[in-house]
Design an enzyme around this catalytic site. Structure first.
Site, PDB file in Angstrom:
ATOM      1  N   ARG A  68     -42.924  -1.985 120.230  1.00  0.00           N
ATOM      2  CA  ARG A  68     -44.255  -2.205 120.798  1.00  0.00           C
ATOM      3  C   ARG A  68     -45.334  -2.041 119.728  1.00  0.00           C
ATOM      4  NH1 ARG A  68     -47.981   0.863 125.019  1.00  0.00           N
ATOM      5  NH2 ARG A  68     -48.974  -1.011 125.853  1.00  0.00           N
ATOM      6  N   HIS A  72     -48.171  -4.759 118.712  1.00  0.00           N
ATOM      7  CA  HIS A  72     -49.612  -4.460 118.719  1.00  0.00           C
ATOM      8  C   HIS A  72     -50.224  -4.661 117.340  1.00  0.00           C
ATOM      9  CE1 HIS A  72     -49.919  -2.015 122.700  1.00  0.00           C
ATOM     10  NE2 HIS A  72     -49.253  -3.120 122.841  1.00  0.00           N
ATOM     11  N   ASN A 102     -49.966   7.867 124.135  1.00  0.00           N
ATOM     12  CA  ASN A 102     -49.509   9.047 123.426  1.00  0.00           C
ATOM     13  C   ASN A 102     -48.086   8.981 122.874  1.00  0.00           C
ATOM     14  OD1 ASN A 102     -49.607  11.596 122.500  1.00  0.00           O
ATOM     15  ND2 ASN A 102     -49.327  12.598 124.477  1.00  0.00           N
ATOM     16  N   HIS A 200     -39.486  -5.800 127.400  1.00  0.00           N
ATOM     17  CA  HIS A 200     -39.639  -4.834 128.492  1.00  0.00           C
ATOM     18  C   HIS A 200     -38.302  -4.495 129.160  1.00  0.00           C
ATOM     19  CE1 HIS A 200     -44.235  -5.753 128.946  1.00  0.00           C
ATOM     20  NE2 HIS A 200     -43.935  -5.140 127.819  1.00  0.00           N
TER      21      HIS A 200
HETATM   22  C1  HEM Z   1     -46.908 -10.368 127.368  1.00  0.00           C
HETATM   23  C2  HEM Z   1     -47.848  -9.467 127.330  1.00  0.00           C
HETATM   24  C3  HEM Z   1     -47.568  -7.994 127.338  1.00  0.00           C
HETATM   25  C4  HEM Z   1     -48.218  -7.079 128.098  1.00  0.00           C
HETATM   26  C5  HEM Z   1     -49.352  -7.342 129.062  1.00  0.00           C
HETATM   27  C6  HEM Z   1     -47.614  -5.803 127.824  1.00  0.00           C
HETATM   28  C7  HEM Z   1     -48.022  -4.608 128.382  1.00  0.00           C
HETATM   29  C8  HEM Z   1     -47.356  -3.411 128.256  1.00  0.00           C
HETATM   30  C9  HEM Z   1     -47.737  -2.192 128.913  1.00  0.00           C
HETATM   31  C10 HEM Z   1     -48.952  -2.008 129.816  1.00  0.00           C
HETATM   32  C11 HEM Z   1     -46.793  -1.258 128.606  1.00  0.00           C
HETATM   33  C12 HEM Z   1     -46.721   0.172 129.127  1.00  0.00           C
HETATM   34  C13 HEM Z   1     -47.672   1.090 128.431  1.00  0.00           C
HETATM   35  C14 HEM Z   1     -47.690   2.431 129.135  1.00  0.00           C
HETATM   36  O1  HEM Z   1     -48.058   2.458 130.310  1.00  0.00           O
HETATM   37  O2  HEM Z   1     -47.324   3.432 128.504  1.00  0.00           O
HETATM   38  C15 HEM Z   1     -45.845  -1.889 127.739  1.00  0.00           C
HETATM   39  C16 HEM Z   1     -44.755  -1.267 127.210  1.00  0.00           C
HETATM   40  C17 HEM Z   1     -43.929  -1.851 126.284  1.00  0.00           C
HETATM   41  N1  HEM Z   1     -44.074  -3.087 125.717  1.00  0.00           N
HETATM   42 FE1  HEM Z   1     -45.282  -4.550 126.362  1.00  0.00          FE
HETATM   43  N2  HEM Z   1     -46.624  -5.960 126.917  1.00  0.00           N
HETATM   44  C18 HEM Z   1     -46.564  -7.281 126.576  1.00  0.00           C
HETATM   45  C19 HEM Z   1     -45.719  -7.857 125.635  1.00  0.00           C
HETATM   46  C20 HEM Z   1     -44.874  -7.135 124.839  1.00  0.00           C
HETATM   47  C21 HEM Z   1     -44.215  -7.650 123.659  1.00  0.00           C
HETATM   48  C22 HEM Z   1     -44.426  -9.044 123.087  1.00  0.00           C
HETATM   49  C23 HEM Z   1     -43.441  -6.651 123.178  1.00  0.00           C
HETATM   50  C24 HEM Z   1     -42.565  -6.626 121.947  1.00  0.00           C
HETATM   51  C25 HEM Z   1     -41.983  -7.685 121.461  1.00  0.00           C
HETATM   52  C26 HEM Z   1     -43.592  -5.525 124.076  1.00  0.00           C
HETATM   53  C27 HEM Z   1     -42.901  -4.346 123.976  1.00  0.00           C
HETATM   54  C28 HEM Z   1     -43.083  -3.273 124.814  1.00  0.00           C
HETATM   55  C29 HEM Z   1     -42.204  -2.119 124.820  1.00  0.00           C
HETATM   56  C30 HEM Z   1     -40.930  -1.967 124.027  1.00  0.00           C
HETATM   57  C31 HEM Z   1     -42.750  -1.205 125.724  1.00  0.00           C
HETATM   58  C32 HEM Z   1     -42.227   0.194 126.048  1.00  0.00           C
HETATM   59  C33 HEM Z   1     -42.899   1.186 125.130  1.00  0.00           C
HETATM   60  C34 HEM Z   1     -42.332   2.582 125.206  1.00  0.00           C
HETATM   61  O3  HEM Z   1     -41.341   2.826 125.904  1.00  0.00           O
HETATM   62  O4  HEM Z   1     -42.883   3.459 124.535  1.00  0.00           O
HETATM   63  N3  HEM Z   1     -44.482  -5.850 125.053  1.00  0.00           N
HETATM   64  N4  HEM Z   1     -46.211  -3.194 127.527  1.00  0.00           N
HETATM   65  C1  NAG Z   2     -49.573  13.900 123.820  1.00  0.00           C
HETATM   66  O1  NAG Z   2     -48.451  14.511 124.386  1.00  0.00           O
HETATM   67  C2  NAG Z   2     -48.259  15.826 123.970  1.00  0.00           C
HETATM   68  C3  NAG Z   2     -46.935  16.320 124.495  1.00  0.00           C
HETATM   69  O2  NAG Z   2     -46.660  15.808 125.769  1.00  0.00           O
HETATM   70  C4  NAG Z   2     -49.459  16.669 124.436  1.00  0.00           C
HETATM   71  O3  NAG Z   2     -49.309  17.997 124.017  1.00  0.00           O
HETATM   72  C5  NAG Z   2     -50.731  16.076 123.833  1.00  0.00           C
HETATM   73  O4  NAG Z   2     -51.861  16.763 124.307  1.00  0.00           O
HETATM   74  C6  NAG Z   2     -50.861  14.608 124.164  1.00  0.00           C
HETATM   75  N1  NAG Z   2     -51.975  14.031 123.445  1.00  0.00           N
HETATM   76  C7  NAG Z   2     -52.836  13.183 123.993  1.00  0.00           C
HETATM   77  C8  NAG Z   2     -53.872  12.625 123.086  1.00  0.00           C
HETATM   78  O5  NAG Z   2     -52.763  12.853 125.154  1.00  0.00           O
END
Ligand code: HEM
Ligand code: NAG
Ligand code: NAG
Ligand code: NAG
Ligand code: NAG
Length: 338
Positions: A68, A72, A102, A200
């Site tokens: 991700r 970005h 975070n 996703h």
């Molecule tokens: C098509 C438009 C896209 C939208 C609107 C979108 C939006 C999002 C959102 C809102 C999240 C969750 C963030 C959260 O709530 O913590 C997410 C997670 C994620 N996105 Fe997308 N995304 C898009 C495309 C992509 C692309 C192109 C990739 C990579 C090639 C990607 C990879 C990921 C991954 C791997 C996660 C999980 C992150 C984690 O587990 O830390 N996304 N995305």
């Molecule tokens: C991020 O997560 C850690 C551990 O869950 C927490 O201690 C910290 O305050 C968080 N930071 C932000 C910017 O939310």
């Protein structure tokens, strides 16, 4: 066996043909090349790969975070590691990073570790943008996902602004038209949108990224105001077991429930059951061409998904890259050189 592999080849070439013309264009305009560091830092790629193989098995959720982060990075000022810069007084301390959730922070620490290894081996040679592109690929491979070749030679940018991330990274509330416009503005096409969204299949989301679909889709509010395009039973389960309010920003939900650490077809199969978590996921089956791609890849085998995903990742990795004398090779990924 032979029949199956012939089928696979046929299916693959059919799917690949869709993105073929656009892909050729991106490849010829790209100034990156395979093995850019083969003389200047021959072990660079190997060092990053080994580092990923050592750390990712213990923290498999890193794969999603890094993938991700690379996405970005590429969508704001091109793949130039601007996403890794800390805020500076000059931009009120507000860098792209500040717009990142975070969990991403663990990914930053991982990348700093990988960069430190290549700096030790060949100081000032390998860019943070390339380390990020390689690390995302290697982390995905380390969880058994697809593998793609990463052309290198990216240079690092010197500017990072939170507002640009907010403006340019597609929102989970976007419909198909808006998503396609966003991808096209980066030189990507409809198949790239469909295949890259397949990322996703791993990772998690916070409730507030999709909470309005559960509670407040039209603005009336309440559980009766769910998004009708989301499977009713699934929405009820999410409300009951996960997201108590639409704005809950601490509870996390697996985007491909049951296999959020596995790169598989679960994401596309979920879409067809109307269980895509974001509107932007659900949007992929509202367009006839995109839906046809989803249906065809969901049938499997997974190798087809891996192949098309890999191709689109290479295209994503070329977006707006800085090469040659542009930018710099940052010594520390979080700060521009002095
Ligand atoms: C098509 C438009 C896209 C939208 C609107 C979108 C939006 C999002 C959102 C809102 C999240 C969750 C963030 C959260 O709530 O913590 C997410 C997670 C994620 N996105 Fe997308 N995304 C898009 C495309 C992509 C692309 C192109 C990739 C990579 C090639 C990607 C990879 C990921 C991954 C791997 C996660 C999980 C992150 C984690 O587990 O830390 N996304 N995305
Ligand atoms: C991020 O997560 C850690 C551990 O869950 C927490 O201690 C910290 O305050 C968080 N930071 C932000 C910017 O939310
Ligand atoms: C998609 O969203 C845009 C921006 O919010 C809106 O203007 C447009 O009418 C929507 N298109 C469809 C087909 O719903
Ligand atoms: C529901 O949406 C409306 C309009 O977008 C907003 O004014 C209201 O605060 C939201 N309600 C909740 C509980 O989030
Ligand atoms: C979560 O929401 C609370 C309350 O609205 C807010 O104070 C906090 O900054 C939010 N945390 C994150 C990480 O967005």
């Amino acid at each position: 066996m032979a029949a199956r592999s012939a089928m696979l080849t046929l299916l693959l070439s059919a799917i690949l043909a869709v993105g073929g013309a656009a892909a050729a264009k991106a490849e010829s305009s790209g100034k990156l090349r395979q093995g850019f560091y083969s003389h200047s830092c021959p072990r660079a790629e190997q060092l990053v790969a080994r580092y990923a193989r050592r750390h990712v098995p213990r923290s498999p959720s890193l794969a999603a975070t890094l993938l991700r982060t690379h996405f970005h990075d590429c969508f704001v000022r091109g793949c130039d590691a601007s996403v890794l810069l800390n805020g500076r007084k000059k931009n009120n301390g507000e860098a792209e990073k500040e717009a990142a959730p975070n969990l991403t922070l663990r990914g930053f620490a991982f990348l700093d570790g990988a960069k430190a290894l290549v700096e030790e081996e060949c100081p000032g040679v390998v860019s943070c943008a390339d380390v990020l592109a390689l690390a995302a690929r290697d982390a995905v491979a380390a969880i058994g996902g697809p593998f793609w070749k990463v052309p290198t030679g990216r240079r690092d940018g010197r500017v990072s602004r939170k507002q640009e991330a907010l403006d340019q990274i597609p929102a989970p509330t976007m419909n198909f038209t808006a998503l396609l416009a966003s991808f096209r503005s980066k030189g990507l096409e409809l198949p790239d949108l469909v295949w890259l969204s397949g990322a996703h299949t791993i990772g998690i989301a916070h409730c507030d990224s999709f909470g309005e679909r559960l509670y407040n889709f039209t603005g009336r509010g309440g559980a009766g105001d769910a998004d009708p395009s989301l499977d009713t039973a699934y929405a009820a389960t999410l409300r009951r077991t996960k997201c108590a309010t639409p704005t809950d920003n601490t509870t996390i939900v697996e985007m491909d429930p049951g296999s959020f650490l596995t790169f598989d077809l679960g994401y596309y199969r979920g879409l067809l059951k109307r269980r895509g978590l974001f509107q932007s996921d659900a949007a992929l089956i509202t367009d006839a061409a995109a839906r046809a791609d989803v249906e065809s890849v969901a049938k499997g085998p997974p190798e087809v998904f891996f192949q098309v995903f890999a191709r689109s990742m290479v295209r994503l990795g070329m977006v707006g890259v800085k090469t040659g004398a542009q930018g710099e090779i940052r010594r520390h990924c979080a700060v521009v050189n002095g």
